[in-house]
Motif scaffolding. Structure first.
Motif, PDB file in Angstrom:
ATOM      1  N   LEU A 197       0.703  -1.394   0.184  1.00  0.00           N
ATOM      2  CA  LEU A 197       0.233   0.099  -0.050  1.00  0.00           C
ATOM      3  C   LEU A 197       0.853   1.186  -0.014  1.00  0.00           C
ATOM      4  O   LEU A 197       0.504   2.336  -0.775  1.00  0.00           O
ATOM      5  N   ILE A 198       1.989   1.289   0.533  1.00  0.00           N
ATOM      6  CA  ILE A 198       2.937   2.349   0.728  1.00  0.00           C
ATOM      7  C   ILE A 198       3.533   2.640  -0.653  1.00  0.00           C
ATOM      8  O   ILE A 198       3.423   3.773  -1.264  1.00  0.00           O
ATOM      9  N   ARG A 199       3.848   1.236  -1.656  1.00  0.00           N
ATOM     10  CA  ARG A 199       4.122   1.584  -2.884  1.00  0.00           C
ATOM     11  C   ARG A 199       2.924   2.296  -3.959  1.00  0.00           C
ATOM     12  O   ARG A 199       3.322   3.125  -4.641  1.00  0.00           O
ATOM     13  N   LEU A 200       1.831   2.019  -3.452  1.00  0.00           N
ATOM     14  CA  LEU A 200       0.422   2.484  -4.110  1.00  0.00           C
ATOM     15  C   LEU A 200       0.489   3.978  -3.780  1.00  0.00           C
ATOM     16  O   LEU A 200       0.252   4.781  -4.677  1.00  0.00           O
ATOM     17  N   ALA A 201       0.895   4.552  -2.676  1.00  0.00           N
ATOM     18  CA  ALA A 201       0.762   5.953  -2.172  1.00  0.00           C
ATOM     19  C   ALA A 201       1.723   6.413  -2.932  1.00  0.00           C
ATOM     20  O   ALA A 201       1.578   7.531  -3.520  1.00  0.00           O
ATOM     21  N   GLU A 202       2.931   6.085  -3.061  1.00  0.00           N
ATOM     22  CA  GLU A 202       4.233   6.660  -3.554  1.00  0.00           C
ATOM     23  C   GLU A 202       3.901   6.959  -5.090  1.00  0.00           C
ATOM     24  O   GLU A 202       4.423   7.933  -5.398  1.00  0.00           O
ATOM     25  N   PHE A 232      -5.178   6.338  -3.702  1.00  0.00           N
ATOM     26  CA  PHE A 232      -4.363   7.522  -3.086  1.00  0.00           C
ATOM     27  C   PHE A 232      -4.177   8.389  -4.564  1.00  0.00           C
ATOM     28  O   PHE A 232      -3.352   9.136  -4.454  1.00  0.00           O
ATOM     29  N   ASP A 233      -5.162   8.218  -5.426  1.00  0.00           N
ATOM     30  CA  ASP A 233      -5.127   8.875  -6.764  1.00  0.00           C
ATOM     31  C   ASP A 233      -6.075  10.141  -6.585  1.00  0.00           C
ATOM     32  O   ASP A 233      -6.334  10.739  -7.701  1.00  0.00           O
ATOM     33  N   GLY A 234      -6.581  10.661  -5.438  1.00  0.00           N
ATOM     34  CA  GLY A 234      -7.399  11.930  -5.456  1.00  0.00           C
ATOM     35  C   GLY A 234      -8.898  11.454  -5.274  1.00  0.00           C
ATOM     36  O   GLY A 234      -9.863  12.278  -5.268  1.00  0.00           O
ATOM     37  N   THR A 235      -9.288   9.981  -5.428  1.00  0.00           N
ATOM     38  CA  THR A 235     -10.629   9.496  -5.260  1.00  0.00           C
ATOM     39  C   THR A 235     -11.032   9.830  -3.864  1.00  0.00           C
ATOM     40  O   THR A 235     -10.462   9.734  -3.007  1.00  0.00           O
ATOM     41  N   HIS A 236     -12.530  10.440  -3.855  1.00  0.00           N
ATOM     42  CA  HIS A 236     -12.975  10.652  -2.623  1.00  0.00           C
ATOM     43  C   HIS A 236     -12.589  11.990  -1.941  1.00  0.00           C
ATOM     44  O   HIS A 236     -13.052  12.221  -0.829  1.00  0.00           O
TER      45      HIS A 236
END
Length: 213
Positions: free
Chosen positions: A168-173, A179-183
């Motif tokens: 999940l950290i890699r997805l955030a980075e 972590f793409d601005g959704t919501h």
């Protein structure tokens, strides 16, 4: 069966044969992407504590003296929680008076559905992600203290839990979902009031469950 938007359900943490947290949350949506829940500041919830006022963060569940679920009030922040199907985590969007504050990755077992509730087991280790996608681990000391305890997880499972956090950290980075601005612009229905614990919330007993089940 999916839950109905606007329905209040209970999101519960299970440890061994006890619930450790019970949060009444409002269903925003329930679809292929996951179960999306809302809980504003001022909502009731229940958390496990013992006769000395200690929580599961302070010591293992089997060392707590006279543990019981105590009603409390959720303070400070509104939260939007996404529980994705078969995922070993949930993602929380934190909102304050000034808007979006950050993401919280709660590492947990895949959830199970019940009548008006979902159950999962908290896996202790978590990740906080800032709006700029800087991040930090949370509760690492507690994770180390619980590893090897029969009611928690062994070292092999602890490695898998951390690996999920790293994923999940890699997805955030990289700014990938979630972590793409959704919501980030989410606004609740203005008629939604803080949720309350329903009658009988403390009557059901969970089945014994560990991190590997």
């Amino acid at each position: 069966m999916p839950f109905t938007p606007d329905q209040i359900i209970l999101r519960r943490y299970v440890r061994a044969s006890r619930y450790t947290f019970v949060r009444p949350m409002r269903v925003v949506s329930d679809d292929d992407r996951g179960l999306l829940l809302w809980m504003p500041a001022g909502s009731e919830f229940a958390a496990l504590s013992d006769a000395d006022g200690r929580s599961p963060h302070d010591l293992p569940l089997d060392e707590m003296r006279q543990p019981h679920l105590a009603p409390k009030v959720w303070r400070d922040h509104d939260i939007l929680v996404l529980m994705s199907p078969d995922a070993w985590h949930s993602t929380w969007w934190f909102f304050g008076k000034g808007g979006f504050i950050g993401w919280y990755v709660n590492l947990e077992t895949p959830f199970t559905r019940h009548d008006g509730a979902v159950d999962t087991t908290d896996l202790v280790l978590d990740v906080w992600v800032e709006p700029d996608r800087g991040w930090e681990w949370k509760d690492e000391d507690e994770m180390a203290a619980r590893t090897g305890h029969p009611w928690y997880f062994d070292s092999a499972m602890a490695e898998k839990i951390r690996a999920e956090g790293v994923r999940l950290i890699r997805l955030a980075e990289t700014g990938a979902f979630p972590f793409d601005g959704t919501h980030l612009d989410f606004r609740p229905d203005p008629t939604w009031r803080p949720s309350t614990l329903p009658a009988g919330w403390d009557e059901e007993q969970p089945k014994a469950r560990t991190a590997g089940t």
